[in-house]
Motif scaffolding. Sequence first.
Motif, PDB file in Angstrom:
ATOM      1  N   GLY A  32      51.751 -12.731  11.641  1.00  0.00           N
ATOM      2  CA  GLY A  32      52.312 -11.257  11.499  1.00  0.00           C
ATOM      3  C   GLY A  32      51.219 -10.280  11.603  1.00  0.00           C
ATOM      4  N   ILE A  33      51.438  -9.017  11.820  1.00  0.00           N
ATOM      5  CA  ILE A  33      50.381  -7.926  12.134  1.00  0.00           C
ATOM      6  C   ILE A  33      49.635  -7.813  10.750  1.00  0.00           C
ATOM      7  N   GLY A  34      50.242  -8.088   9.679  1.00  0.00           N
ATOM      8  CA  GLY A  34      49.567  -7.656   8.217  1.00  0.00           C
ATOM      9  C   GLY A  34      48.383  -8.570   8.231  1.00  0.00           C
ATOM     10  N   ALA A  35      48.707 -10.153   8.600  1.00  0.00           N
ATOM     11  CA  ALA A  35      47.488 -10.997   8.629  1.00  0.00           C
ATOM     12  C   ALA A  35      46.513 -10.649   9.503  1.00  0.00           C
ATOM     13  N   VAL A  36      46.392 -10.114  10.667  1.00  0.00           N
ATOM     14  CA  VAL A  36      45.791  -9.557  11.745  1.00  0.00           C
ATOM     15  C   VAL A  36      44.875  -8.427  11.224  1.00  0.00           C
ATOM     16  N   MET A  37      45.516  -7.628  10.591  1.00  0.00           N
ATOM     17  CA  MET A  37      44.870  -6.215  10.107  1.00  0.00           C
ATOM     18  C   MET A  37      44.001  -6.966   8.852  1.00  0.00           C
ATOM     19  N   ALA A  38      44.355  -7.830   8.083  1.00  0.00           N
ATOM     20  CA  ALA A  38      43.514  -8.383   6.838  1.00  0.00           C
ATOM     21  C   ALA A  38      42.326  -8.886   7.442  1.00  0.00           C
ATOM     22  N   ARG A  39      42.522  -9.579   8.640  1.00  0.00           N
ATOM     23  CA  ARG A  39      41.284 -10.623   9.257  1.00  0.00           C
ATOM     24  C   ARG A  39      40.358  -9.427   9.785  1.00  0.00           C
ATOM     25  N   LEU A  40      40.956  -8.438  10.366  1.00  0.00           N
ATOM     26  CA  LEU A  40      39.940  -7.405  10.743  1.00  0.00           C
ATOM     27  C   LEU A  40      39.095  -6.686   9.735  1.00  0.00           C
ATOM     28  N   ARG A  41      39.688  -6.273   8.639  1.00  0.00           N
ATOM     29  CA  ARG A  41      38.998  -5.718   7.582  1.00  0.00           C
ATOM     30  C   ARG A  41      37.905  -6.795   6.870  1.00  0.00           C
ATOM     31  N   HIS A  42      38.147  -8.068   6.899  1.00  0.00           N
ATOM     32  CA  HIS A  42      37.348  -9.013   6.404  1.00  0.00           C
ATOM     33  C   HIS A  42      36.239  -9.083   7.315  1.00  0.00           C
ATOM     34  N   THR A  43      36.515  -9.229   8.677  1.00  0.00           N
ATOM     35  CA  THR A  43      35.461  -9.306   9.440  1.00  0.00           C
ATOM     36  C   THR A  43      34.498  -7.845   9.635  1.00  0.00           C
ATOM     37  N   LEU A  44      35.041  -6.891   9.226  1.00  0.00           N
ATOM     38  CA  LEU A  44      34.342  -5.573   9.251  1.00  0.00           C
ATOM     39  C   LEU A  44      33.349  -5.549   8.031  1.00  0.00           C
ATOM     40  N   GLU A  45      33.949  -5.960   6.892  1.00  0.00           N
ATOM     41  CA  GLU A  45      32.977  -6.139   5.749  1.00  0.00           C
ATOM     42  C   GLU A  45      31.700  -7.324   5.814  1.00  0.00           C
ATOM     43  N   GLN A  46      32.096  -8.271   6.544  1.00  0.00           N
ATOM     44  CA  GLN A  46      31.061  -9.090   6.948  1.00  0.00           C
ATOM     45  C   GLN A  46      30.005  -8.540   7.680  1.00  0.00           C
ATOM     46  N   ALA A  47      30.393  -7.779   8.325  1.00  0.00           N
ATOM     47  CA  ALA A  47      29.467  -6.931   9.488  1.00  0.00           C
ATOM     48  C   ALA A  47      28.468  -5.903   8.502  1.00  0.00           C
ATOM     49  N   ASN A  48      29.325  -5.361   7.623  1.00  0.00           N
ATOM     50  CA  ASN A  48      28.358  -4.394   6.875  1.00  0.00           C
ATOM     51  C   ASN A  48      27.394  -5.198   5.936  1.00  0.00           C
ATOM     52  N   VAL A  49      27.703  -6.301   5.627  1.00  0.00           N
ATOM     53  CA  VAL A  49      26.822  -6.965   4.848  1.00  0.00           C
ATOM     54  C   VAL A  49      25.546  -7.448   5.454  1.00  0.00           C
ATOM     55  N   ARG A  50      25.835  -7.850   6.885  1.00  0.00           N
ATOM     56  CA  ARG A  50      24.607  -8.107   7.714  1.00  0.00           C
ATOM     57  C   ARG A  50      24.001  -6.832   8.455  1.00  0.00           C
TER      58      ARG A  50
END
Length: 474
Positions: free
Chosen positions: A406-424
């Motif tokens: 569902g779209i909820g899972a896609v949005m959650a994956r996007l926010r997780h990838t965004l946090e990983q980018a901020n860590v690096r």
Amino acid sequence: MSMQDGLVMEDRTAALRNASEILVVEDSLTQAKRLERLLKEHGYGVRIARNGFQGLAFAREKKPTVVITDVMMPEMDGYELCRRIKGDETLRDVPVVLLTSLSDPRDVIRGLQCGADNFLTKPYEDAHLLRRLHHILVNLELRREGHAQMTVEVFFAGQHHRLTADRIQIIDLLLSTFEAAVLQSTQLQKLNGDYRHALEEIKQAQANFRTLMETTGDAVLVVDAQGTVRYVNPAAELLFDVRAEELTGTPFLFPLEEEGKREINITSPNGDILVGDMRVVNSSWDGEVVRLVTIRDITEMVLLRERLKEEAITDPLTGLYNRRGFLMLGEERLALADRLGFSVVCLFADLDGFKAVNDTFGHEEGDRVLRETADVLRRTFRAADVLGRIGGDEFAVLLVQDGPEGIGAVMARLRHTLEQANVRNENPSVRLSLSLGVSMRLPETPCTLSELMDEADQSMYKEKIAKRKLRSET
């Protein structure tokens, strides 16, 4: 002959022409009119009859000076007309000229038998006819003196022939026959010379063709009606990377249903894919209808074309589609979803605080943030999803929901990838933050791409306003 005698002769000839009336008997209106025009242009009086019966009636009505008649006519041919004229006491001294192809030597016998005075072989030259007519008129007085006729028997073409004619008639008829033979011989010699000249031109053309085929950069092949290769030039050997002997006599690799041009892919023996511009036309080869095929290697041009096409729809900074590319690919995805009955999700993302990044750290840092955001989107979404940078700091994603996620899972994956980018993140002072908006197009409630994007944009704007309000309260 003195000059004065020559002038007297010319005056006499002119007087003979002006006093003459030529009866032309010809069933072909075109030939009759042509002969009438020629004779009138040279001062002769002319009367036209369209068949043998009419010609005999005209001759009895008004005695002509000379009769020129075609041999091949319906109802009464030229031989019969001549026989009847010579059988008429009032007309027998009128010279008769037969127009014939003289395809058979027996025509001479038939001419003597019917009393003809002259032959004129078709097709004839105008000057030859005029000379023959002048000869007849000059000797007209001798004919009317009434020389005694003589009877001779001849054996020709397996038959005995009994001929009765006066000597002048025989001499004139044989002379005209001989003259016709000489003219035909001359024409044959000329044709023989023209033939040799034509052969030389053909040989030269063949040599030029061979040179052209061997030096042109385009591949040239001749393919017969069965689809078999009959000829291959050196450029074709290079293009297909095989010898001519290996191609000749084998089926052509591509269909040739109709004339025209199209692009083809050629796989070389080492696996390289070449693109060829193939053009096909109908031609003739050794008397057969064949297909003449020319192929030009346009691989580099096609690569350049694809690169230009890609650049036209790609954002050069991020490598995502630009607005044009996003709209073009988005329409294709909507059409695909309609065919398969799937839902379509549109996601809008806008960078938070991007203006401050440019103002504080400069445009180079701003460009790095845009590229990093594009990389986050690439790591989050599938290769089949359409990713685009549609404005300065605005991004859009279009995905076809063809699975259970569902779209909820896609949005959650996007926010997780965004946090990983901020860590690096290389610059801890700059954090990537996105305001997101989502819209959905269901199979039962279709809408346009523009409407879908507007709805996602409005949803994203609401989230951005809410974030600003939250920051102001804190």
